[in-house]
Design an enzyme around this catalytic site. Structure first.
Site, PDB file in Angstrom:
ATOM      1  CE  LYS A 135      -3.925   2.051   2.539  1.00 40.95           C
ATOM      2  NZ  LYS A 135      -4.869   1.908   3.675  1.00 40.95           N
ATOM      3  CB  SER A 174      -8.131   3.901   2.639  1.00 39.82           C
ATOM      4  OG  SER A 174      -7.345   3.252   3.626  1.00 39.82           O
ATOM      5  CB  SER A 220      -8.644   1.120   5.513  1.00 40.00           C
ATOM      6  OG  SER A 220      -9.334   2.326   5.333  1.00 40.00           O
TER       7      SER A 220
HETATM    8  N1  GLN Z   1     -13.186   4.755   5.968  1.00 37.73           N
HETATM    9  C1  GLN Z   1     -12.653   5.186   7.215  1.00 37.73           C
HETATM   10  C2  GLN Z   1     -12.165   6.604   7.087  1.00 37.73           C
HETATM   11  O1  GLN Z   1     -12.380   7.176   6.075  1.00 37.73           O
HETATM   12  C3  GLN Z   1     -11.538   4.272   7.649  1.00 37.73           C
HETATM   13  C4  GLN Z   1     -10.286   4.504   6.906  1.00 37.73           C
HETATM   14  C5  GLN Z   1      -9.169   3.624   7.324  1.00 37.73           C
HETATM   15  O2  GLN Z   1      -9.357   2.628   8.018  1.00 37.73           O
HETATM   16  N2  GLN Z   1      -7.975   4.007   6.943  1.00 37.73           N
HETATM   17  O3  GLN Z   1     -11.582   7.168   7.952  1.00 37.73           O
END
Ligand code: GLN
Length: 475
Positions: A67, A142, A166
């Site tokens: 990532k 994400s 995410s």
């Molecule tokens: N979707 C959540 C956010 O936007 C979690 C994101 C994540 O776990 N990095 O913060």
């Protein structure tokens, strides 16, 4: 079978028998990337020569997609943001060192929502990533690039990060296994910080056993990250041998089922999953996590607060983009940030700065911290009664690109993954079924802090009971 279709276990077995070399796997993955990445958009960059060189030097190593917020020496690390354009990492993150020390090599950088803020990868400023099971839909986020690469066989396995869901939500959308380790299980050193009290790196793989292999390589104490305890890391691979659900107590938290936004097919697949656990010998009991309803609000105070502090370092001076329109130091900060950050990141910084500002700190941030403790206590209490929890992972299957325009509806994607993140416990998404249209749906298992062995055992036994989930793949 092509080599790019292999998981970690299959790759390691073939490498051990001398059937092929690491270079063969890397070349196969590169060919696959050339063939389909234009359609899927999982990778941002792939240093092909560098990956081949590493494979030549480590002929038994398995390539892992990374990532784009995890630092790999000499490679770009853009976090899906324009502000880090041109930035090259000066060092390896501890997880990357651990990979290299355990028979893996980093190969390719995969897309993500900018600074990991989002649930669809649409907040990436750099590329569009599509769901390999339906190219008109998002891969989740994400860690959407990681999930699309694993689910579309554009890699053997990938690393993702999970702050509020995410790893798990994109795993659910792309038919992969995704494990969010307990807070502190895996070092965050060299992983670009979003919300430091929540961030955790974890495996995204084609099977539960692959996640066990990869987690074992990643986990453990790191003197560069004070949240990682000295406790030895269990041998997760040995632990899951002969895993069974017989006699395992699985809790069904009622707050996770009685939800208005829960898609009917996701509900059906989750209920079938519960039944499968029961048929395999698990004892199912209804439990309650009474503070669940506050988790979303707490997360959207704490995560932006921490992000606003963490992202202060991107000021046009030390990293990446520097505005050419600046006339003095203040306008350098303001213009570099205004030009470099996308709208969701700006929204979080503004919210985070607000909840931390004097006069509001106690009312928002201080109070959110207190409620976070109550949420954590819910989990402590419930894990005195049951071994694991089973819940839906995301409220819906993968949605269409551009379908969710309102930030609040996007935030609701993490309804089921945020509470366990706030509590710091471990959780995973495992493929559970497919919708009538052939879209994958995962189910979430949650265990207590540092109970990854238990979690992986339950996941493995569930995977064995489920068998291969047949979905309609678009590539
Ligand atoms: N979707 C959540 C956010 O936007 C979690 C994101 C994540 O776990 N990095 O913060």
């Amino acid at each position: 079978m092509e080599l790019f279709e292999l998981g970690i276990k299959g790759a390691q077995e073939g490498l051990a028998k001398g059937e092929f070399t690491s270079v063969d796997i890397v070349r196969s993955v590169i060919d696959r990337v050339h063939a389909v990445n234009e359609k899927v958009g999982a990778y941002l960059t792939f240093d092909e020569e560098g990956a081949i060189r590493l494979a030549e030097a480590n002929p038994k190593a398995v390539p892992i997609a990374i990532k784009d917020l995890i630092n790999v020496e000499g490679q770009p690390c853009t976090c899906g943001s324009k502000i880090l354009k041109g930035y090259v990492s000066p060092y390896d993150a501890t997880v990357v060192k651990n990979l290299k020390a355990n028979g893996f090599i980093p190969a390719g950088r995969v897309n993500m929502d900018e600074f990991a803020m989002g649930s669809s990868t649409e907040n990436s400023a750099l590329a569009v990533t599509r769901n390999p099971y339906d190219l008109g839909r998002v891969p989740g986020g994400s860690s959407g690039g990681s999930a699309a690469a694993v689910g579309g066989d554009l890699c053997i396995a990938a690393l993702g990060t999970d702050t509020g869901g995410s790893i798990r939500q994109p795993a659910s959308f792309c038919n992969c296994v995704g494990v969010k380790p307990s807070y502190g299980r895996v070092s965050r050193f060299g992983v670009t910080a979003f919300a430091s009290s929540l961030d955790q790196v974890g495996p995204m793989t084609k099977s539960v056993e692959d996640s066990a292999i990869l987690l074992k390589a990643l986990a453990g104490h790191d003197e560069m990250d004070g949240t990682t305890p000295h406790d030895p890391v269990p041998d997760y691979v040995a632990e899951i041998k002969g895993a069974t659900l017989k006699g395992v107590k699985i809790g069904l938290p009622k707050e996770y089922f009685d939800v208005s936004g829960l898609d009917a097919e996701v509900k059906r697949i989750t209920e079938e999953s519960v039944k499968r656990c029961a048929d395999a010998g698990a004892e199912i009991v209804e439990v309650s996590l009474p503070h669940t309803e506050y988790a979303m609000a707490v997360y959207y105070i704490i995560a932006p607060a921490e992000a606003s502090a963490n992202l202060a370092r991107f000021d046009g001076v030390r990293y990446g983009h520097r505005s050419e329109k600046a006339t003095d130091v203040l306008s350098l900060y303001m213009k570099s940030r205004a030009e470099g950050f996308g709208p969701e990141v700006k929204r979080r910084i503004i919210m985070g700065t607000y909840v931390l500002s004097s006069g509001y700190y106690d009312a928002y941030y201080g109070r959110a911290q207190k409620v976070r403790t109550l949420i954590k206590r819910d989990f402590d209490e419930v894990f005195g009664k049951v071994d694991a929890l089973i819940t839906p992972c995301a409220p819906t299957p993968a949605f269409g690109l551009g379908e969710l325009q309102n930030p609040l509806t996007m935030y609701l994607n993490d309804l089921f993954t945020i509470p366990s993140a706030l509590a710091g416990v471990c959780a995973a998404s495992v493929p559970a079924g497919a919708t009538a249209a052939g879209l994958p749906v995962g189910v979430q298992f949650i265990c207590g802090g540092f109970e990854e062995s238990k979690l992986l055992k339950v996941c493995k036994a569930f995977e064995d009971a489920t068998g291969r989930v047949e979905c309609r793949r678009a590539i």
